[in-house]
Design a protein around this motif. Structure first.
Motif, PDB file in Angstrom:
ATOM      1  N   LYS A 267     -41.402  -2.996   2.930  1.00 48.48           N
ATOM      2  CA  LYS A 267     -40.847  -1.730   3.431  1.00 48.48           C
ATOM      3  C   LYS A 267     -39.600  -1.316   2.666  1.00 48.48           C
ATOM      4  CE  LYS A 267     -42.441  -1.202   8.125  1.00 48.48           C
ATOM      5  NZ  LYS A 267     -42.056  -1.182   9.532  1.00 48.48           N
ATOM      6  N   GLY A 268     -38.715  -2.276   2.513  1.00 43.85           N
ATOM      7  CA  GLY A 268     -37.454  -1.977   1.822  1.00 43.85           C
ATOM      8  C   GLY A 268     -37.687  -1.532   0.392  1.00 43.85           C
ATOM      9  N   LEU A 269     -38.623  -2.195  -0.286  1.00 36.91           N
ATOM     10  CA  LEU A 269     -38.856  -1.881  -1.691  1.00 36.91           C
ATOM     11  C   LEU A 269     -39.587  -0.555  -1.876  1.00 36.91           C
ATOM     12  CD1 LEU A 269     -39.817  -5.435  -2.999  1.00 36.91           C
ATOM     13  CD2 LEU A 269     -37.813  -4.141  -3.670  1.00 36.91           C
ATOM     14  N   GLU A 270     -40.371  -0.206  -0.868  1.00 40.58           N
ATOM     15  CA  GLU A 270     -41.122   1.057  -0.970  1.00 40.58           C
ATOM     16  C   GLU A 270     -40.205   2.269  -1.095  1.00 40.58           C
ATOM     17  OE1 GLU A 270     -43.752   1.295   2.314  1.00 40.58           O
ATOM     18  OE2 GLU A 270     -45.339   0.187   1.298  1.00 40.58           O
ATOM     19  N   LYS A 271     -39.017   2.125  -0.521  1.00 41.58           N
ATOM     20  CA  LYS A 271     -38.095   3.279  -0.518  1.00 41.58           C
ATOM     21  C   LYS A 271     -37.537   3.570  -1.903  1.00 41.58           C
ATOM     22  CE  LYS A 271     -36.518   2.182   4.087  1.00 41.58           C
ATOM     23  NZ  LYS A 271     -35.470   1.408   4.716  1.00 41.58           N
ATOM     24  N   ILE A 272     -37.628   2.602  -2.764  1.00 42.95           N
ATOM     25  CA  ILE A 272     -37.013   2.849  -4.086  1.00 42.95           C
ATOM     26  C   ILE A 272     -38.060   3.092  -5.169  1.00 42.95           C
ATOM     27  CG2 ILE A 272     -34.788   1.728  -3.722  1.00 42.95           C
ATOM     28  CD1 ILE A 272     -35.895  -0.815  -4.781  1.00 42.95           C
ATOM     29  N   ASN A 273     -37.575   3.706  -6.217  1.00 42.34           N
ATOM     30  CA  ASN A 273     -38.402   4.058  -7.363  1.00 42.34           C
ATOM     31  C   ASN A 273     -39.219   2.871  -7.885  1.00 42.34           C
ATOM     32  OD1 ASN A 273     -38.679   4.003 -10.299  1.00 42.34           O
ATOM     33  ND2 ASN A 273     -37.809   6.060 -10.162  1.00 42.34           N
ATOM     34  N   VAL A 274     -40.448   3.148  -8.312  1.00 43.84           N
ATOM     35  CA  VAL A 274     -41.355   2.068  -8.731  1.00 43.84           C
ATOM     36  C   VAL A 274     -40.747   1.214  -9.855  1.00 43.84           C
ATOM     37  CG1 VAL A 274     -43.677   1.561  -9.566  1.00 43.84           C
ATOM     38  CG2 VAL A 274     -43.274   3.578  -8.165  1.00 43.84           C
ATOM     39  N   ASP A 275     -40.185   1.900 -10.867  1.00 42.37           N
ATOM     40  CA  ASP A 275     -39.616   1.155 -11.989  1.00 42.37           C
ATOM     41  C   ASP A 275     -38.493   0.228 -11.537  1.00 42.37           C
ATOM     42  OD1 ASP A 275     -41.307   2.477 -13.592  1.00 42.37           O
ATOM     43  OD2 ASP A 275     -39.874   4.008 -14.231  1.00 42.37           O
ATOM     44  N   LEU A 276     -37.747   0.740 -10.581  1.00 41.33           N
ATOM     45  CA  LEU A 276     -36.574   0.005 -10.132  1.00 41.33           C
ATOM     46  C   LEU A 276     -36.956  -1.192  -9.268  1.00 41.33           C
ATOM     47  CD1 LEU A 276     -33.570   0.226 -10.442  1.00 41.33           C
ATOM     48  CD2 LEU A 276     -33.482   1.745  -8.484  1.00 41.33           C
ATOM     49  N   ARG A 277     -38.101  -1.085  -8.616  1.00 38.02           N
ATOM     50  CA  ARG A 277     -38.521  -2.161  -7.715  1.00 38.02           C
ATOM     51  C   ARG A 277     -38.543  -3.516  -8.410  1.00 38.02           C
ATOM     52  NH1 ARG A 277     -43.675   0.596  -4.963  1.00 38.02           N
ATOM     53  NH2 ARG A 277     -42.546   2.496  -4.442  1.00 38.02           N
TER      54      ARG A 277
END
Lengths: 1131, 129
Positions: free
Chosen positions: A206-216
């Protein structure tokens, strides 16, 4: 490099071979690299600005990120396909419309119909244009594809791609990928890393979904690193704190503290959390600005491709990292997109201003990763040590506590250049970096700063200097920490400056923080910004200008003294006169009365702490109360909290102060408004005058010990036996050996002091003394301690210290079998010295062509060849076939360490604390015996085609009469002041002419005369323009060619000038040592003989025709500039 | 001389006369000759530091261009054009310009300076004779 690199892959190898040297040190490679980048720019795969001449590692990264098909393509072939299609001007509206439709058409069917229509028109021109349009579309598609391919290749460098590749790869490839993963993450087991990575992603979907794919990917990677070896609870806290929007730093720290050992570890983890949060925020914002800008560009109908977003994002991130302005991407140049990009720049500036701490944390995170990868690449495998080094490097460079409002790099550079007209671009950049370091350091508490310096030096010593990352930030930290480490006197000055700055900070910050605490945050912030921000900007600009002008050592000294004396640094005025202090006072006057009073009282309390403590002591005795316990009583006993407690303690201190000054007792009876105003004027005036007159004893600068270093740090002593008996060696002349050692490299050696000891010990050990002398000369320039890493006899093992003559020669003389170990190896072919060289250079390896691990350019074969060549320099006897001789020598039973001998005029001084310092004093008078009536001296006529030598008096910069006189300006990298011998080739060349007019116009009199252009020169040397000024002063502007035409000179021109009666002062790059490294140097060209230019050289004496193309020590490599003086005027 | 040879001789003389007349330089031709401009290459700074005390020369872009062009021209002289001649005198350290015809020489020289880009060089480096 013997031939041009075939492709980019080979070019990368050549760049790596530079081993950290700047690219410009290899002119040819630079030109070739530039051509490649120009081609890549044409292909839109890189920008020419990506070629960073000072940071080859960055350049290499760009090249390595290119697709394989590009890196393996012949350089000549690069860009051949990217030729712009020929454009033909056609006017038919119909055709335009058709072509437009063709471009927009989505289906092949639609395209076919339009194509048919155009062809049917029967107009050849139209069909041609159609074909061109097709080409254009194809090219655009190709460019986009190439860009995407490049991006993908770059992405391959990311962990996720590597992981994917790893899963599919065979065993050999797996190992390769595993290594790459290790370099980035520090995890040696890729499989393990994959498991950890999957676990992190699963736990934080959930937390990672909020951020840009590259940044994940980056964030997951950071989370793995931070949670390494941490208990589950901590991992959970870390992951939540990093990814949730809300973040309570103190609460998080408290929670982590409960689960880890030691508060330092908890602080470290919290810092890492802040770095991850900063990464998400900063990269997210950059993405957002880039997206908005892209949309605006499209709205404005400016032709841009999707990739502009990536370029813009990279520019924005780079500007935040470097503290510089956003550059307009090439794609937008001249297309009207500049204004839109400027808006983006403004948005980026506003974000940075309002989120400075976040930006600094982002920088810390990025630097940490770069350092980690570089250190692993250098073979450092201790992850704890890497972490330690990263932490302390960031403490000194990217510390949120020390960050202040930043001036832009370009703005500072302009200011520095305006104040220092003759400073080169490199020097400006360096001064900015060093000034920024000073700005961050000067606001640190002395104790914290000193600890950071100590911690840094410990960590870097554990790593080893040769393994340190070749990053700009590290270069600055290395230089500055070494400066403070090697010069405790300088550290004291710095600490004094830090104390003074601390007082100013309290004055500045208190009203703001008080207002902030009382709910008026906005007002508080504004006041802080107004005072602290502007002062910080001014500080960096002025400090950079001072460093650029005076060099690092002297510059830092001036800055520290200025801060202690006046609280400000102003470029160009020596000691500061107002500057930031004036700004602070002006801003101060703008504060409301209450703010002024509070500020002044804070200052008074800080300054008069002694008075307050004294009065407190008396009151405690009378009342029996602990006057320092007010804070604890209020906060803890009454339970009102630390803020209230601190405030009441402050009030109690002020009260105590007022009680202690009876004058105020009467004033207390005055009205509530009048009283603070009176206090303000009284204390304000007093505090200000104390600053101005430097009356605060703790702030008075210590005696100037900048020419002293602690004995333990001093490199100018040697432990050879200076009274060793003399032995004569067949074919070796002691004076000649000393002369060669003096010319071997600049700095001070111990050739004359330790010659007898070397020879005698060698004879006593049965070792050929000429061989011992050669090794001593070759390995250390006869113990030339100007460099830190000198090994007197090249002994490189953990038990034999460097810079230690006794230990080194003792070990050296035990190596009696070193020459025979590889003698039977067929590759050696029975060559004793080749056998010796393999063992001596590479230890237990008999390969005569194996490069040395420290000096990869050196192989045993080259080493042996060098020995044979140089043997003839020191001995007229032929080189023997062994190193052993019959034992001889004198007093061999008494060999041992002699008394310590210092180089030059250095001597020991013991201070009041018992510390032993070694100080260098000038025993030679800067102004010698100048006599205006002294007759001129004669020159030396050149026997050849042309001569002007008759007016040029041979003069040497290292002459014992003036050579050791220290110069006024900046010191050398080793912290010692420059001397005429080490940096005076310019004024000495000038003196060759002035002495023809007046024999007493020697180099020292030229330099130190009133108003001399050389007066403030230091270790960095002098320029042609300084020479022009002095020569014009002496011979008039008519005689000296001031025009810049003289700077475009070559051998032919010099010869012609000489034959036209002109003395030519030549600036050229000379081979400055036997390794054929280059260095700038001035000589006087005085004649032409057999078609060659003859010179008078103030330093080298290898030849008097240095421009004949010989590639050897003391000869010229290329000419950089000339200055002409009419012979007839030299009278 | 045969009749045929006479005709050939006559034609040859005619061709020579026509050629001379046709190619004789005319005043307006000065403007027809276009010299290509000299390209100033990018700067390559080769400052390797110094062990003896020589600092880098600090030239602005403009100064660099001028220095380059002066050296470039010095390497090309003497240049002999229709109405002027240019050479370099190391004694006075200047370019010496001699006009074969003052008015036409000035015009051709000025145009040549602009066409070649040598007009960047300050006038003080040219001595007109």
């Amino acid at each position: 490099m013997s031939e041009s690199p075939k492709n980019i892959k080979v070019l990368v190898g050549a760049l790596r071979d530079l081993q950290g040297r700047v690219l410009l040190s290899n002119e040819r490679l630079y030109i070739e690299s530039r051509q490649v980048f120009e081609k890549l720019q044409g292909l839109k795969l890189a920008k020419t600005s990506d070629l960073d001449v000072n940071h080859i590692d960055k350049t290499i990264k760009v090249l390595e990120a290119l697709p394989k098909e590009i890196t393996e393509l012949d350089i000549e072939e690069l860009g051949k396909e990217s030729k712009e299609p020929e454009s033909k001007a056609l006017n038919e509206k119909e055709l335009d419309q058709l072509l437009d439709d063709y471009k927009k058409s989505e289906s092949e069917n639609e395209k076919g119909k339009i194509e048919e229509k155009i062809k049917k028109s029967g107009n050849k021109e139209n069909v041609d244009r159609f074909i061109d349009t097709q080409k254009e579309i194809a090219k655009k598609f190709k460019e986009e594809a190439a860009f995407e391919s490049a991006s993908k290749t770059r992405a391959k460098k990311t962990i996720m791609e590597l992981v994917d590749e790893f899963k599919k790869a065979g065993n050999d490839k797996k190992r390769e990928i595993e290594k790459e993963i290790y370099l980035i993450t520090g995890e040696k087991d890729a499989q393990k890393y994959i498991q950890k990575s999957e676990a992190v992603v699963n736990r934080n979907t959930k937390g990672l979904e909020k951020i840009n794919v590259d940044l994940r990917e980056k964030v997951s990677q950071d989370l793995i690193k931070i949670s390494e070896n941490q208990p589950e609870k901590v991992v959970k806290i870390v992951e939540e704190a990093s990814l949730k929007e809300e973040f309570d730093k103190k609460r998080t720290e408290r929670e982590i503290k409960k689960n880890v050992k030691g508060s330092e570890e908890a602080e470290r983890i919290v810092q890492k959390i802040e770095e991850i949060r900063a990464e998400i925020k900063v990269e997210g914002k950059a993405e957002e600005i880039a997206q908005i800008t892209y949309e605006k560009l499209k709205t404005e109908n400016i032709p841009v491709s999707e990739r502009i977003k990536v370029e813009l994002k990279e520019e924005i991130l780079s500007s935040w990292k470097e503290g510089d302005e956003i550059k307009i991407p090439d794609q937008l140049q001249g297309k009207g997109g500049e204004i839109v990009v400027r808006e983006a720049a403004k948005a980026a500036d506003i974000f940075k201003e309002n989120n400075l701490e976040v930006v600094v944390n982002y920088r810390a995170g990025e630097l940490g990763k770069e350092i980690g990868t570089e250190l692993r690449r250098s073979g450092v495998s201790d992850e704890k040590l890497i972490e330690r080094y990263v932490e302390v490097s960031n403490r000194l460079t990217n510390n949120p506590e020390t960050i202040r409002v930043e001036a832009k790099r370009g703005e500072i550079a302009n200011f520095v250049e305006a104040n220092n007209k003759n400073v080169g671009a490199g020097e400006v950049e360096r001064s900015i970096d060093e000034a920024r370091f000073m700005a961050k350091s000067v606001v640190m508490a002395p104790k914290k700063f000193n600890k950071a310096i100590k911690d840094y030096n410990e960590a870097r010593d554990l790593i080893g200097a040769e393994k340190l990352p070749k990053l700009k930030e590290i270069r600055v930290v290395e230089k500055m920490t070494s400066l403070f480490k090697n010069s405790p006197g300088m550290l004291r000055l710095m600490n004094g400056a830090q104390r003074m700055t601390g007082i100013f900070q309290r004055i500045n910050a208190f009203p703001g923080s008080l207002l902030a605490r009382t709910g008026m945050q906005k007002a508080g912030y504004k006041i802080l910004g107004k005072i602290g921000g502007q002062a910080a900007v001014e500080f960096v600009k002025n400090a950079a200008a001072v460093i650029a002008k005076e060099g690092t050592l002297q510059g830092v000294k001036t800055i520290a003294l200025s801060l202690m004396g006046k609280g400000a640094v102003v470029a160009g005025s020596g000691a500061a006169t107002g500057g930031a202090l004036a700004g602070v006072v002006a801003a101060f006057q703008a504060l409301p009365v209450v703010g002024q009073v509070v500020a002044v009282v804070v200052a008074a309390v800080v300054l008069l702490k002694g008075v307050i403590d004294g009065v407190k002591g008396v009151l405690s005795k009378i009342t029996g109360l602990d006057m320092n316990g007010v804070k604890n009583f209020v906060s803890d006993t009454l339970g009102l909290g630390k803020f209230v407690g601190g405030t009441v303690q402050f009030a109690a201190d002020v009260g105590t102060l007022l009680v202690g000054i009876p004058t105020f007792i009467g004033m207390l009876a005055m009205g509530a408004i009048v009283t603070p105003v009176v206090i303000f004027f009284f204390l304000g005036t007093m505090a200000y005058s104390m600053f101005q007159q430097n009356l605060v004893s703790s702030l008075v600068p210590p005696a100037d010990m900048s020419n002293c270093v602690l004995k333990s740090e001093y490199g100018g002593a040697i432990n050879c036996d200076q009274n060793a008996p003399e032995n004569s060696i067949t074919g070796v002349d002691k004076a000649n050996f000393i002369d060669i050692a003096n010319r071997w490299q600049s700095g001070s050696n111990f050739a004359s002091v330790c010659y007898n000891d070397t020879v005698n010990r060698a004879l006593c050990a049965g070792i050929n003394p000429t061989y011992a002398l050669w090794v001593w000369l070759h390995e250390s320039g006869a113990s030339n301690y100007s460099r830190d890493d000198i090994e007197d006899f090249g002994i490189h093992d953990s038990t034999t210290p460097n810079r230690n003559f006794d230990a080194q020669i003792t070990k050296f003389l035990t190596l009696t079998g070193v020459g025979s170990r590889c003698l039977s190896d067929p590759r050696i072919n029975g060559d004793f010295w080749l056998s010796w060289a393999t063992s001596y250079l590479n230890g237990y390896d008999c390969d005569p062509d194996k490069p040395n691990s420290i000096f990869p350019d050196m192989t045993p074969r080259k080493y042996a060849a060098g020995l044979r060549d140089q043997w003839t320099w020191i001995s007229s006897s032929p080189i023997p076939n062994g190193i052993l001789v019959a034992k001889g020598g004198k007093n061999c039973g008494q060999i041992g360490i002699g008394s310590t001998e210092y180089a030059g005029n250095a001597h020991e001084v013991t201070d009041k604390d018992g510390n032993v310092w070694v100080c260098t004093e000038n025993t030679q008078s800067p102004i010698g015996d100048f006599d205006p009536n002294s007759p001129g001296l004669g020159g030396v006529v050149v026997d050849g085609e042309c001569s002007v030598g008759e007016v040029v008096v041979p003069t040497r910069q290292c002459d014992s009469q003036w050579g050791q006189i220290p110069l006024n300006g900046g010191s050398c990298a080793n912290g010692k002041p420059g001397t005429i011998c080490s940096a005076g080739c310019g004024p000495t060349s000038v003196s060759m002419l002035t002495r023809h007019v007046n024999g007493s116009l020697t180099p020292n009199n030229v330099i130190f005369s009133r108003g001399s252009a050389y007066y403030n020169m230091g270790c960095e040397g002098s320029s042609l323009s300084q020479a022009q000024t002095e020569l014009v002063k002496q011979f008039g502007s008519e005689a000296v060619s001031l025009d810049s035409v003289t700077q475009g000179c070559d051998e032919k021109a010099i010869a012609n000038w000489i034959c036209s009666g002109k003395v030519v002062m030549v600036l050229a790059n000379f081979y400055r040592n036997t390794s054929l490294e280059l260095g700038g140097h001035f000589v006087m060209a005085v004649g032409v003989r057999d078609g060659k230019i003859v010179v008078q050289d103030p330093y080298y004496d290898a030849t008097d025709t240095p421009f004949d193309g010989t590639k050897a020590y003391g000869y010229a490599h290329d000419i950089r500039g000339c200055l002409l003086v009419d012979k007839t005027a030299v009278k | 001389m045969t009749k045929k040879n006479k005709i050939i001789l006559g034609l040859t003389i005619l061709v020579v006369i026509v050629g001379v007349v046709a190619f004789w330089p005319k005043e307006e031709e000065i403007n027809k000759i276009v010299d290509s401009p000299v390209v100033v290459p990018d700067r390559i700074i080769t400052d390797y530091g110094s062990d003896t005390g020589a600092k880098e020369i600090s030239l602005s872009e403009e100064q660099y261009s001028e220095v380059y062009l002066i050296k470039d021209l010095r390497d090309k002289v003497p240049i002999n054009r229709t109405y002027f001649l240019i050479d370099f005198d190391y004694g006075v350290n200047k370019f010496i310009v001699k006009y074969k015809d003052t008015n036409k020489g000035v015009a051709e020289f000025e145009k040549w300076l602009v066409d070649t880009g040598y007009n960047v060089i300050s006038k003080e480096y040219f001595q007109i004779k």
